[in-house]
Scaffold this motif. Structure first.
Motif, PDB file in Angstrom:
ATOM      1  N   UNK A   1       0.840  -1.201   0.000  1.00  0.00           N
ATOM      2  CA  UNK A   1       0.000   0.000   0.000  1.00  0.00           C
ATOM      3  C   UNK A   1       0.877   1.254   0.000  1.00  0.00           C
ATOM      4  N   UNK A   2       1.832   1.299   0.917  1.00  0.00           N
ATOM      5  CA  UNK A   2       2.711   2.472   1.030  1.00  0.00           C
ATOM      6  C   UNK A   2       3.559   2.635  -0.238  1.00  0.00           C
ATOM      7  N   UNK A   3       4.073   1.523  -0.761  1.00  0.00           N
ATOM      8  CA  UNK A   3       4.863   1.550  -1.997  1.00  0.00           C
ATOM      9  C   UNK A   3       4.025   2.095  -3.154  1.00  0.00           C
ATOM     10  N   UNK A   4       2.767   1.645  -3.186  1.00  0.00           N
ATOM     11  CA  UNK A   4       1.885   2.111  -4.250  1.00  0.00           C
ATOM     12  C   UNK A   4       1.671   3.623  -4.152  1.00  0.00           C
ATOM     13  N   UNK A   5       1.377   4.122  -2.958  1.00  0.00           N
ATOM     14  CA  UNK A   5       1.138   5.557  -2.777  1.00  0.00           C
ATOM     15  C   UNK A   5       2.367   6.369  -3.198  1.00  0.00           C
ATOM     16  N   UNK A   6       3.544   5.829  -2.936  1.00  0.00           N
ATOM     17  CA  UNK A   6       4.782   6.556  -3.258  1.00  0.00           C
ATOM     18  C   UNK A   6       5.118   6.513  -4.743  1.00  0.00           C
ATOM     19  N   UNK A   7       4.816   5.407  -5.410  1.00  0.00           N
ATOM     20  CA  UNK A   7       5.343   5.205  -6.766  1.00  0.00           C
ATOM     21  C   UNK A   7       4.296   4.922  -7.839  1.00  0.00           C
ATOM     22  N   UNK A   8       3.070   4.637  -7.426  1.00  0.00           N
ATOM     23  CA  UNK A   8       2.001   4.231  -8.346  1.00  0.00           C
ATOM     24  C   UNK A   8       2.264   2.839  -8.929  1.00  0.00           C
ATOM     25  N   UNK A   9       3.219   2.111  -8.336  1.00  0.00           N
ATOM     26  CA  UNK A   9       3.564   0.788  -8.862  1.00  0.00           C
ATOM     27  C   UNK A   9       2.733  -0.290  -8.170  1.00  0.00           C
ATOM     28  N   UNK A  10       2.143  -1.147  -8.972  1.00  0.00           N
ATOM     29  CA  UNK A  10       1.378  -2.276  -8.476  1.00  0.00           C
ATOM     30  C   UNK A  10       1.966  -3.559  -9.054  1.00  0.00           C
ATOM     31  N   UNK A  11       2.085  -4.592  -8.249  1.00  0.00           N
ATOM     32  CA  UNK A  11       2.550  -5.872  -8.763  1.00  0.00           C
ATOM     33  C   UNK A  11       1.507  -6.926  -8.462  1.00  0.00           C
TER      34      UNK A  11
ATOM     35  N   UNK B   1      21.484 -13.749  -1.053  1.00  0.00           N
ATOM     36  CA  UNK B   1      20.352 -13.170  -0.352  1.00  0.00           C
ATOM     37  C   UNK B   1      20.015 -11.823  -0.975  1.00  0.00           C
ATOM     38  N   UNK B   2      21.062 -11.045  -1.257  1.00  0.00           N
ATOM     39  CA  UNK B   2      20.850  -9.732  -1.847  1.00  0.00           C
ATOM     40  C   UNK B   2      20.236  -9.868  -3.226  1.00  0.00           C
ATOM     41  N   UNK B   3      20.733 -10.798  -4.028  1.00  0.00           N
ATOM     42  CA  UNK B   3      20.206 -10.998  -5.374  1.00  0.00           C
ATOM     43  C   UNK B   3      18.719 -11.322  -5.311  1.00  0.00           C
ATOM     44  N   UNK B   4      18.339 -12.184  -4.375  1.00  0.00           N
ATOM     45  CA  UNK B   4      16.930 -12.551  -4.229  1.00  0.00           C
ATOM     46  C   UNK B   4      16.087 -11.325  -3.930  1.00  0.00           C
ATOM     47  N   UNK B   5      16.573 -10.531  -3.002  1.00  0.00           N
ATOM     48  CA  UNK B   5      15.815  -9.337  -2.628  1.00  0.00           C
ATOM     49  C   UNK B   5      15.805  -8.326  -3.766  1.00  0.00           C
ATOM     50  N   UNK B   6      16.966  -8.164  -4.391  1.00  0.00           N
ATOM     51  CA  UNK B   6      17.108  -7.176  -5.459  1.00  0.00           C
ATOM     52  C   UNK B   6      16.167  -7.475  -6.621  1.00  0.00           C
ATOM     53  N   UNK B   7      16.081  -8.751  -6.962  1.00  0.00           N
ATOM     54  CA  UNK B   7      15.209  -9.170  -8.060  1.00  0.00           C
ATOM     55  C   UNK B   7      13.744  -8.885  -7.749  1.00  0.00           C
ATOM     56  N   UNK B   8      13.426  -8.909  -6.451  1.00  0.00           N
ATOM     57  CA  UNK B   8      12.050  -8.673  -6.036  1.00  0.00           C
ATOM     58  C   UNK B   8      11.741  -7.201  -5.817  1.00  0.00           C
ATOM     59  N   UNK B   9      12.747  -6.354  -5.932  1.00  0.00           N
ATOM     60  CA  UNK B   9      12.535  -4.934  -5.689  1.00  0.00           C
ATOM     61  C   UNK B   9      11.713  -4.331  -6.822  1.00  0.00           C
ATOM     62  N   UNK B  10      10.742  -3.505  -6.472  1.00  0.00           N
ATOM     63  CA  UNK B  10       9.852  -2.938  -7.494  1.00  0.00           C
ATOM     64  C   UNK B  10      10.567  -2.036  -8.479  1.00  0.00           C
TER      65      UNK B  10
END
Ligand SMILES: [Zn+2]
Length: 246
Positions: free
Chosen positions: A158-168, A209-218
């Motif tokens: 929700x917060x990510x959406x309000x900040x960026x308009x990005x929805x996944x 671990x970083x790669x996993x998180x990075x790939x999931x970053x919007x």
């Protein structure tokens, strides 16, 4: 603000900020948009619907914090939400529940992103202007944000959406990526234990671990879309209508 911590003081907070706090002794974080006037708009499980849904242990843990304060003496509108909506407005005190205040960082570079020990504290995505962020939060407060789902649609999304308009479609939050990333890192680590000395293992694991998180970053993912808040509201209205007709 330290390099590895997003912890901030109350006087540092600005309208339009994406803030969060840790609850249940660092087990999970709760996110919201600070809209000014000492108020936070955040997304929670709708209490009227939660009784009909089955709980996971994670839900039970988080549901405690989801209920807006009914004992707030500072603000009459604290805890306001539309019927059947999970989007709620609270005063900062009720949002934090005496927890520390953190600011979610946007537009960080990959090095900073990977340096963060915990997921769900920053993103490489760009934030929009504060006015627009507040507008989206207030619009969704009055029109809802669909159904709360711990993995697919939670307070961080929700917060990510309000900040960026990005929805996944599959959820955007780093918190979930962390949960999914950690066991994977542990799994990857075990066969290596026998062939390389432990300091190397630690480095390899942290990298994975970083790669996993990075790939999931919007900010990086390709399966995310930007949806205008008016379109989102219309989409949710449509969904509710078709649910009613069934
Ligand atoms: Zn309050």
């Amino acid at each position: 603000m330290g390099f590895l911590s997003n912890k901030i003081e109350r006087n540092e907070i600005k309208a339009g900020d994406h803030i969060y706090t840790y609850r249940a002794v660092f087990a999970y974080s709760h996110h919201g948009i600070f809209v000014g006037g000492n108020k936070v708009v955040h997304f929670t499980r709708d209490p009227e619907k939660s009784s009909t849904t089955s709980f996971s242990s994670y839900d039970i843990m988080t549901s405690k914090s989801k209920t807006p304060s009914t004992t707030c003496t500072s603000y009459a509108d604290c805890g306001f939400r539309q019927p059947e909506s999970g989007v709620v407005i609270s005063c900062l005190d009720c949002f934090l529940q005496s927890g520390a205040l953190y600011r979610f960082e946007y537009n960080v570079n990959k090095a900073v992103f990977c340096a963060k020990v915990r997921g769900g504290s920053c993103t490489t995505a760009m934030s929009d202007e504060p006015d627009l962020v507040i507008h989206r939060a207030m619009r969704l407060l009055h029109n809802g944000f669909g159904n709360y789902d711990v993995v697919l649609n939670n307070c961080e999304d929700f917060a990510l959406y309000c900040k960026t308009e990005i929805l996944a479609k599959h959820g955007t939050s780093g918190q979930v990526a962390t949960v999914l990333g950690a066991p994977l890192a542990a799994l990857l680590m075990s066969p290596l234990k026998f062939v390389v000395p432990s300091p190397v293992v630690v480095t390899v694991t942290a990298g994975m671990y970083c790669v996993t998180r990075y790939k999931n970053d919007v900010g990086v993912r390709s399966d995310v879309v930007k949806v205008n808040v008016e379109d989102l509201v219309a989409m949710n209205d449509q969904k509710l209508k078709s649910q009613d007709e069934k």
